[in-house]
Every structure is written in C-alpha cells, then in structure tokens.
Design an enzyme around this catalytic site. Structure first.
Site, PDB file in Angstrom:
ATOM      1  N   HIS A 238       5.039   6.644  -1.428  1.00  0.00           N
ATOM      2  CA  HIS A 238       5.826   5.114  -1.717  1.00  0.00           C
ATOM      3  C   HIS A 238       5.248   3.887  -1.202  1.00  0.00           C
ATOM      4  O   HIS A 238       4.197   4.164  -0.358  1.00  0.00           O
ATOM      5  CB  HIS A 238       7.341   5.435  -0.865  1.00  0.00           C
ATOM      6  CG  HIS A 238       7.150   5.291   0.670  1.00  0.00           C
ATOM      7  ND1 HIS A 238       6.518   6.343   1.399  1.00  0.00           N
ATOM      8  CD2 HIS A 238       6.745   4.379   1.310  1.00  0.00           C
ATOM      9  CE1 HIS A 238       6.529   6.100   2.640  1.00  0.00           C
ATOM     10  NE2 HIS A 238       6.510   4.642   2.424  1.00  0.00           N
TER      11      HIS A 238
ATOM     12  N   HIS B 145       0.895  -1.262   0.083  1.00  0.00           N
ATOM     13  CA  HIS B 145      -0.043   0.000  -0.134  1.00  0.00           C
ATOM     14  C   HIS B 145       0.930   1.236  -0.145  1.00  0.00           C
ATOM     15  O   HIS B 145       2.009   1.091   0.351  1.00  0.00           O
ATOM     16  CB  HIS B 145      -0.911  -0.088   1.308  1.00  0.00           C
ATOM     17  CG  HIS B 145      -0.054   0.234   2.585  1.00  0.00           C
ATOM     18  ND1 HIS B 145       0.446  -0.973   2.962  1.00  0.00           N
ATOM     19  CD2 HIS B 145       0.299   1.086   3.235  1.00  0.00           C
ATOM     20  CE1 HIS B 145       1.018  -0.324   4.121  1.00  0.00           C
ATOM     21  NE2 HIS B 145       0.915   0.804   4.438  1.00  0.00           N
TER      22      HIS B 145
HETATM   23  P1  A2P Z   1       4.927   3.132   5.121  1.00  0.00           P
HETATM   24  O1  A2P Z   1       3.774   3.680   4.806  1.00  0.00           O
HETATM   25  O2  A2P Z   1       6.210   3.699   4.979  1.00  0.00           O
HETATM   26  O3  A2P Z   1       4.758   1.735   4.950  1.00  0.00           O
HETATM   27  P2  A2P Z   1       2.873   0.455  11.590  1.00  0.00           P
HETATM   28  O4  A2P Z   1       2.740  -0.907  11.210  1.00  0.00           O
HETATM   29  O5  A2P Z   1       4.369   0.696  11.984  1.00  0.00           O
HETATM   30  O6  A2P Z   1       1.954   0.992  12.695  1.00  0.00           O
HETATM   31  O7  A2P Z   1       2.574   1.447  10.355  1.00  0.00           O
HETATM   32  C1  A2P Z   1       1.647   1.285   9.535  1.00  0.00           C
HETATM   33  C2  A2P Z   1       1.453   2.000   8.028  1.00  0.00           C
HETATM   34  O8  A2P Z   1       1.826   3.403   8.531  1.00  0.00           O
HETATM   35  C3  A2P Z   1       3.193   1.864   7.442  1.00  0.00           C
HETATM   36  O9  A2P Z   1       2.421   1.554   6.096  1.00  0.00           O
HETATM   37  C4  A2P Z   1       4.057   2.620   7.774  1.00  0.00           C
HETATM   38  O10 A2P Z   1       4.898   3.173   6.940  1.00  0.00           O
HETATM   39  C5  A2P Z   1       2.954   3.898   8.191  1.00  0.00           C
HETATM   40  N1  A2P Z   1       3.570   4.773   9.201  1.00  0.00           N
HETATM   41  C6  A2P Z   1       3.725   4.362  10.491  1.00  0.00           C
HETATM   42  N2  A2P Z   1       4.266   5.278  11.195  1.00  0.00           N
HETATM   43  C7  A2P Z   1       3.828   6.463  10.369  1.00  0.00           C
HETATM   44  C8  A2P Z   1       4.338   7.840  10.678  1.00  0.00           C
HETATM   45  N3  A2P Z   1       4.863   8.350  11.541  1.00  0.00           N
HETATM   46  N4  A2P Z   1       4.232   8.745   9.546  1.00  0.00           N
HETATM   47  C9  A2P Z   1       3.851   8.018   8.356  1.00  0.00           C
HETATM   48  N5  A2P Z   1       3.267   6.868   7.919  1.00  0.00           N
HETATM   49  C10 A2P Z   1       3.624   6.095   9.016  1.00  0.00           C
END
Ligand code: A2P
Length: 222
Positions: free
Chosen positions: A153, A68
């Site tokens: 991304h 995603h």
């Molecule tokens: P990404 O979009 O780079 O893959 P998690 O499982 O760690 O809680 O994260 C869930 C999703 O949200 C993942 O897709 C992750 O990164 C994104 N994510 C987690 N923390 C943040 C943040 N502080 N800012 C932006 N995106 C985040």
C-alpha cells in the site's frame, strides 16, 4: 560493529516519482471531498468522530511525507529479517530501478487513508518472502493466510496520533473481510469506481481504472 548496523536503512520501498505524487494527491483529496458529502458516509459518521458530528476528512488525515510503498521495514537493522532482506539478490539487482506500480483501490478508516498496490510477479520478488512484512503488522491474525504482498500500500494520510504502520493493518483487515466472503455494502457508483462499506468505519473504493504510478525502488534512511 555499530557502523554495519547503521548501514541498513529505516526501510526499503518504491518511491513514487514527483509528477505522479501530485496527481495522486489531487485525486485522493477529491475522493475525500466527495466521500465527505455522501449521505451513506454521513450515516456512519459516528465511526470517525465518536459523535454524529461532521468531520472534514481533508483535515482529519495528516499527510505523511513522500509517497511510497514500503517493501521491508528494517529499522536500521533492528527489525527481524532486515539483513537477509538487504542481501536478497533481487534487492541488489533492482536497487535504483523504476517500476510501474498499479494502485487499484483507495481505502479510508477512522485511523488511516491509503491506496492499495497490486503487485506484479516481478515486483513480488522484492516483497519479503517469508511474509514477515505481514507478521510485522501483528494485530491481524488472519493475515498469515493472505496471498503474499496483500499488505502492499501507499499511506496517503493518518489521523492524529496514528502511526503510518497502521495503514497496512487496516488494509489487511478489509481484505480479510473480503476473503471471508463479506460482500460489504455497495453504497455508491462514483466516477472513480465502486465504493463499498465494510462496517466500523472501513470504506474501500475499487478504482475502475487503476492508477499507474512510476516509482523508484530504493531505501530511506531518515
Ligand atoms: P507505511 O509503509 O504503512 O507508510 P516511521 O516513520 O513510522 O518510522 O515509518 C517509516 C515507514 O515504514 C512508513 O512508511 C511506515 O508505514 C513503515 N513502517 C513503520 N513501521 C513498520 C512496521 N513495523 N512494519 C512495516 N512497515 C512499517
């Protein structure tokens, strides 16, 4: 009350349809396999292992679940701007709609493996307007001066003990170097495109033909 707070998701984003997930997983694994064998990559192995020892990139990066592109990390309402984002008209209007995401590059660092997403004007309506998505990444000071949506991304894999949020930080770091005029070292013309090395373990493959990925705009509660 507490019920309202849990009504916000962990994050909003585009979820790649399953047919394209498989294709991207294949393409990205092929890329890692090829990268692993390049002399140029072997020359910089120390960035990855701390020693000049071989790494198996396919093992090095752990898959992180459904592919995603996060638009807004809400953390169930605890993240700054979460409520405002959920109330945006575009978010309501497009919820559940299918979009065509353009994956324009693949990048690899000692921490993360990801695909850059080049957003269209329409898709940018779903990007947090105040660039707080960029700010959430905190550790890239120059990120504030990057065009909106630069951080978009798909995380394809993370090294052990690395959180997926790092993928956007790594991408912003590479784009910042590009913006500062660093050409990088063009190391290889691959079938998929041009591979460039930006130092300290940062590799970017600009895809000759961007991958078009159908994806549903929705949210994830976990
Ligand atoms: P990404 O979009 O780079 O893959 P998690 O499982 O760690 O809680 O994260 C869930 C999703 O949200 C993942 O897709 C992750 O990164 C994104 N994510 C987690 N923390 C943040 C943040 N502080 N800012 C932006 N995106 C985040």
């Amino acid at each position: 009350g507490p019920l309202e707070e849990v009504s916000l998701p962990l994050y909003f984003g585009w979820f790649l349809l399953s047919s394209i997930q498989d294709k991207i997983k294949c393409t990205s694994m092929d890329f890692l396999k090829t990268l692993d064998t390049l002399e140029a990559f072997k020359k910089h192995l120390i960035d990855f292992s701390g020693k000049a020892e071989e790494v198996d990139l396919e093992q090095y990066f752990q898959p992180t679940g459904i592919l995603h592109c996060t638009t807004k990390f809400c953390n169930y309402g605890k993240a700054e701007g979460a409520k405002e984002y959920a109330e945006k008209q575009a978010v309501k209007d497009f919820y559940g709609s299918i979009f065509d995401l353009s994956l324009s590059a693949l990048f690899v660092t000692p921490r993360t493996f990801g695909a850059r997403v080049s957003l269209t004007e329409e898709q940018l309506q779903l990007w947090p307007a105040d660039a707080d998505a960029e700010k959430q990444a905190e550790s890239v000071p120059a990120a504030a001066s990057m065009p909106l949506g630069s951080r978009a991304h798909v995380t394809l894999g993370c090294a052990e003990n690395v959180e997926p949020v790092q993928t956007g930080v790594d991408l912003l770091e590479i784009l910042t170097l590009q913006q500062e005029g660093q050409q990088g070292e063009q190391v290889e013309e691959m079938e998929l495109g041009t591979l460039t090395y930006y130092g300290t373990g940062k590799w970017l493959l600009n895809l000759r033909e961007p991958i078009s990925a159908p994806a549903c705009f929705s949210s994830f509660y976990g």
